[in-house]
Design an enzyme around this catalytic site. Structure first.
Site, mmCIF file in Angstrom:
data_model
loop_
_atom_site.group_PDB
_atom_site.id
_atom_site.type_symbol
_atom_site.label_atom_id
_atom_site.label_comp_id
_atom_site.label_asym_id
_atom_site.label_seq_id
_atom_site.Cartn_x
_atom_site.Cartn_y
_atom_site.Cartn_z
ATOM 1 N N GLU A 177 -2.886 11.327 7.351
ATOM 2 C CA GLU A 177 -2.779 10.032 6.160
ATOM 3 C C GLU A 177 -3.277 11.215 5.001
ATOM 4 O OE1 GLU A 177 -3.172 6.044 5.608
ATOM 5 O OE2 GLU A 177 -2.925 6.022 7.627
ATOM 6 N N TYR A 216 -9.099 4.091 0.794
ATOM 7 C CA TYR A 216 -7.698 3.798 1.383
ATOM 8 C C TYR A 216 -7.562 4.370 3.061
ATOM 9 C CZ TYR A 216 -3.444 4.443 3.395
ATOM 10 O OH TYR A 216 -2.344 4.128 4.255
ATOM 11 N N ASP A 256 -2.881 0.205 -0.354
ATOM 12 C CA ASP A 256 -1.885 0.895 -0.784
ATOM 13 C C ASP A 256 -1.357 0.522 -2.021
ATOM 14 O OD1 ASP A 256 0.034 0.001 0.332
ATOM 15 O OD2 ASP A 256 0.637 1.958 1.503
ATOM 16 N N CYS A 288 10.070 -5.269 0.173
ATOM 17 C CA CYS A 288 9.923 -5.569 -1.101
ATOM 18 C C CYS A 288 9.109 -4.148 -1.944
ATOM 19 C CB CYS A 288 8.261 -6.569 -0.983
ATOM 20 S SG CYS A 288 7.934 -7.153 -1.768
ATOM 21 N N CYS A 331 14.981 -9.539 -1.055
ATOM 22 C CA CYS A 331 14.353 -11.103 -0.839
ATOM 23 C C CYS A 331 15.427 -11.198 0.410
ATOM 24 C CB CYS A 331 14.279 -11.822 -1.788
ATOM 25 S SG CYS A 331 13.588 -10.797 -3.161
ATOM 26 N N CYS A 344 13.427 -10.478 3.598
ATOM 27 C CA CYS A 344 12.167 -10.863 3.810
ATOM 28 C C CYS A 344 11.439 -12.180 4.583
ATOM 29 C CB CYS A 344 11.576 -10.770 2.282
ATOM 30 S SG CYS A 344 9.863 -11.006 1.984
ATOM 31 N N CYS A 367 6.887 -17.094 -1.443
ATOM 32 C CA CYS A 367 6.790 -15.804 -2.368
ATOM 33 C C CYS A 367 6.730 -16.541 -4.145
ATOM 34 C CB CYS A 367 7.941 -15.068 -2.167
ATOM 35 S SG CYS A 367 7.373 -13.803 -3.770
#
Length: 286
Positions: free
Chosen positions: A32, A115, A133, A187, A194, A197, A203
């Site tokens: 991280e 985060y 995030d 995305c 799309c 997705c 959406c």
């Protein structure tokens, strides 16, 4: 939405080291830190090298902080290496050498923000916590709010938005990882895919005809080329490569703008990333 994202993630998620069974909480914390503002492709080889050399917090804590800064190499933002070393020392001194599980304990570690604390708690320990995030914020802004862009961050608002979407505790880690992956691969900020997705049919942004973003814009980072950050990077690169202390004269040769170089050296000294060991010699922290 939640189950569709989890199913998509199980089928399409990338095979990344920190998603492998048995990957340690310490490895999750290191990954991280490395992934902050650095692409995955650059992180993976450095992560492997770092964990081979320092497989536990105790191993890193026993080394000079300068070794961590040197091993950070070209990952950028070397203060992260210094913070990670400080984290290792704190984990050894306060948590008996074990990465803490609790978000509040994780937040007490140097350089760990909202985060990172939640990411480690969720992905290393399976906690029922919201992870937020940039990718997750973008998916929520588009799918749930009908906005093209997520706008400037707000920790409280963003955590509340993600908390409202969390499924049951046993499914929330996979959902956190899945919605993050969806934002990273599908995305995306530019040219969202799309057509592939898994939640495009619900959406709000798509249903509204993909309207342009009309709210506040994210802050655009200043150009790196010719910046003070690049001057700092030049100084750090020279000190990492050197097997000895580096004189002021040698540093003068690494950057053409001496006023900018002076600001870089002063800033690095203040950040603890370099040390003045004589009137005109510098080194990485001991």
């Amino acid at each position: 939405m939640q189950q569709e994202i989890i199913d998509w993630f199980e089928a399409e998620g990338r095979d990344l080291p920190w998603r492998q069974p048995g990957f340690t909480p310490w490895g999750s914390l290191v990954s991280e830190f490395m992934l902050q503002q650095t692409p995955v492709a650059r992180v993976i080889p450095k992560l492997e090298e770092f964990l081979q050399r320092w497989p536990t917090p105790a191993a890193l804590a026993a080394s000079p902080s300068g070794d961590a800064v040197r091993a950070w190499a070209n990952l950028g933002y070397p203060r992260r290496a210094l913070w990670l070393h400080q984290c290792a020392v704190t984990i050894v001194e306060k948590f008996k050498g074990e990465v803490p599980r609790d978000v509040e304990d994780l937040l007490s570690l140097p350089g760990v923000g909202p985060y990172t604390a939640r990411a480690v708690a969720v992905f290393a320990f399976g906690a029922h916590e919201p992870v937020v995030d940039t990718n997750i914020r973008r998916v929520i802004a588009r799918h749930n709010q009908g906005n093209a862009d997520q706008g400037p961050p707000s920790t409280q608002r963003d955590l509340e938005a993600m908390t409202a979407l969390l499924p049951s505790p046993e499914k929330s880690p996979a959902f956190n990882a899945g919605i993050m992956e969806l934002g990273a691969l599908v995305c995306t900020a530019r040219n969202p895919r799309c057509d592939v997705c898994p939640i495009a049919h619900t959406c709000a942004w798509k249903k509204a005809g993909y309207p342009e973003h009309v709210g506040p814009k994210k802050t655009v980072q200043k150009k790196y080329e010719g910046s003070d950050r690049q001057a700092r990077g030049a100084v750090m690169a020279l000190l990492r490569q050197a097997q000895h202390t580096v004189s002021s004269e040698e540093l003068q040769a690494c950057w053409p703008d001496h006023a900018q170089l002076g600001r870089a050296i002063t800033g690095l000294l203040q950040d603890g990333l370099i040390e003045l060991v004589a009137d005109d010699s510098y080194q990485l922290p001991a």
